[in-house]
Scaffold this active site. Structure first.
Site, short mmCIF file in Angstrom:
data_model
loop_
_atom_site.label_atom_id
_atom_site.label_comp_id
_atom_site.label_asym_id
_atom_site.label_seq_id
_atom_site.Cartn_x
_atom_site.Cartn_y
_atom_site.Cartn_z
N PRO A 391 0.85 -1.18 0.00
CA PRO A 391 0.00 -0.09 -0.06
C PRO A 391 0.62 1.28 0.01
O PRO A 391 1.81 1.26 0.77
CB PRO A 391 -0.83 -0.07 1.38
CG PRO A 391 -0.81 -1.50 1.62
CD PRO A 391 0.33 -2.20 0.90
N CYS A 392 0.53 2.12 -0.82
CA CYS A 392 1.21 3.53 -0.91
C CYS A 392 0.42 4.68 -0.30
O CYS A 392 0.95 5.54 -0.60
CB CYS A 392 1.24 3.98 -2.40
SG CYS A 392 -0.35 4.29 -3.15
N ASN A 393 -0.71 4.55 0.27
CA ASN A 393 -1.39 5.58 0.76
C ASN A 393 -0.90 6.54 1.84
O ASN A 393 -0.70 7.73 1.73
CB ASN A 393 -2.40 5.08 1.93
CG ASN A 393 -3.11 3.80 1.86
OD1 ASN A 393 -2.54 3.05 1.23
ND2 ASN A 393 -4.38 3.65 2.19
N LEU A 395 2.32 6.91 1.52
CA LEU A 395 3.69 7.62 0.63
C LEU A 395 3.32 8.47 -0.26
O LEU A 395 4.32 9.27 -0.73
CB LEU A 395 4.37 6.19 0.11
CG LEU A 395 4.62 5.06 1.01
CD1 LEU A 395 5.21 3.89 0.05
CD2 LEU A 395 5.80 5.26 2.16
N ALA A 396 2.15 8.39 -0.70
CA ALA A 396 1.72 9.26 -1.87
C ALA A 396 1.51 10.58 -1.61
O ALA A 396 1.01 10.92 -0.71
CB ALA A 396 0.21 8.66 -2.43
#
EC number: 2.1.1.37
Length: 432
Positions: A391-393, A395-396
């Site tokens: 999951p990138c939430n 990091l984005a």
DNA sequence: CTTAGGATGACGTAGAGC
DNA sequence: GCTCTACGTCATCCTAAG
């Protein structure tokens, strides 16, 4: 934080001592570093009493836990060791720009089997890719912008131990410009909108009200609007990835258009009770199939009889679709995906494409412990490829609320990718 | 009336590239 | 120095179905 550390296999006591000594601002790397330093100085069987070990380290815990410490102990040097993004962002080459004499040497510890392929957003907070690389055998990430593969940007980093020579793209090559991808839009595309590529496909889309405001703003003029209006409209178009669909009319992409741009079959995410919002969410989180397929293409000659795939954080099955489109037979696919909606999408694609192999579902990566993996591996007979984009939430860049880096609630699941990869390796390398 | 789920807009910043 | 982009989240409102 305590929870995250516990997830990595530390005891509550270790964590509280470390948190006390390192202070409230300490990062997870600092904390693990502290625990590591304290514990490495002791004998393994002293600092790793069996009943302290978390279930997910069952079977190989002593070795694994020590290894985890050792990796955590290696520090980043922010001055010299920060990983930099290439410009242009073409990794080890893209179809239109084949780099001559590509070669790279992988550390011995990184060489398969199994092959693995890890993906996440390229523009993560500083230090994140250093940590990811450190955990994945110190392999240098390959940063690629999918705008070299299709008509939409998608800047991603890929850490993998695949060969990088003799790659080939999926055919037919997808359209490379918006105008080619959406021929009908040409008629309405104003001269003053210079975009040839769309921006990154995200999980949220522009509202209908916004497109209405834009139309109202443009209808006040006969010909081209003044540059100030042009600029504000262009800003909104770029921000929300809008395309021209009529005179003075812009619109966000439809889900099926996103499917096309990302390399999925049309209606891949459609139907079966899946809402429009869910489609946008799933598509925004997905792989760009052509890009991934290009990287995985080297497997085709190596595995003429097909492969066993472990797909973590599968989403809507970008890796599966890529392999299938490459003509690589899927023998057994173990797919781990939290969202039922996404599992349904993959299952339905699996049935529609008449796959001969087996698709095995799991819903929780964290529940995939050594015991389960041993069962699965003895059933399928080992994995040839492990794919996953965690999951990138957190990091984005678009996340204003909880861009907490790798220690964030969802993005910390990266450590489960590492854990599972490591477990699979040691189970497969263990003498029978 | 109640409820579930879609639609809307406000929300800020790091870091790359020039 | 400047400009631009970014696999997002939340409270709130609206709507349709039950």
């Amino acid at each position: 934080m305590l929870l995250l550390l516990a997830k990595m296999g530390y005891t509550v006591e270790e964590c509280s001592i470390a948190m006390e000594r390192c202070g409230p601002e300490a990062s997870v790397v600092e904390l693990t570093d502290f625990i590591c330093a304290a514990q490495l100085s002791r004998e393994a069987d002293v600092y790793l009493p069996d009943d302290d070990l978390k279930p997910r380290y069952n079977g190989v815990c002593k070795i694994k836990k020590r290894k985890f410490f050792e990796i955590c102990k290696k520090k980043n040097d922010p001055e010299t060791e920060t990983i930099r993004l290439p410009n242009p962002m073409i990794g080890f080459g893209v179809p239109s720009l084949q780099l001559e004499s590509i070669s790279r040497s992988l550390p011995d510890s990184a060489i398969g089997p199994p092959f693995f392929y890890y993906e996440n957003v390229a523009l993560a907070p500083k230090g994140v890719w250093d940590t990811i690389s450190r955990f994945l055998n110190d392999i240098e990430p390959e940063f690629v912008d999918s705008k070299y593969f299709c008509a939409t940007a998608r800047k991603r980093g890929y850490v993998h131990n695949l060969p990088v020579q003799n790659r080939f793209p999926l055919v037919p090559l997808p359209p490379l410009t918006v105008q080619q991808a959406f021929p009908l839009s040409r008629k309405w595309w104003p001269q003053w909108d210079p975009r040839e590529k769309l921006n990154c496909i995200q999980t949220a889309i522009g509202s209908a009200k916004l497109t209405e405001r834009i139309r109202n703003a443009l209808e006040r003029f006969d010909g081209d609007p003044p540059t100030s209006v042009q600029k504000s409209v262009l800003d909104e178009c770029r921000k929300w990835n809008l395309v021209w669909v009529g005179r003075n009319k812009v619109a966000p992409l439809e889900p099926d258009e996103m499917e096309m741009l990302l390399g999925f079959p049309k209606n891949h995410t459609r139907g079966g009770g899946i809402s429009r919002t869910d489609r946008y969410k799933s598509l925004g989180n997905s792989f760009q199939v052509d890009t991934v397929a290009y990287h995985l293409s080297v497997l085709k000659d190596m595995f003429p009889d097909g492969i066993n795939l472990l797909s973590l954080f599968s989403g809507i099955g970008g890796a599966e679709v890529a392999l299938h489109r490459l003509g690589i037979k899927l023998k057994n696919v173990v797919s781990v995906e939290k969202s039922k909606v996404n599992r349904d999408i993959v299952r339905s694609w699996w049935e529609q494409t008449n796959q001969a192999g087996n698709l095995i579902d799991f819903d929780d990566v964290q529940a995939l412990d050594g015991e389960r993996l041993e069962e699965v591996i003895s059933y399928v007979g080992g994995f040839d490829l492990i794919v996953g984009g965690s999951p990138c939430n957190n990091l984005a860049g678009s996340n204003r609320v909880s861009r907490d880096g790798l220690e964030g609630k969802e993005s910390s699941l990266f450590y489960d990718y590492f854990r599972i990869l490591d477990l699979v390796k040691s189970i497969m390398h263990r003498p029978a």
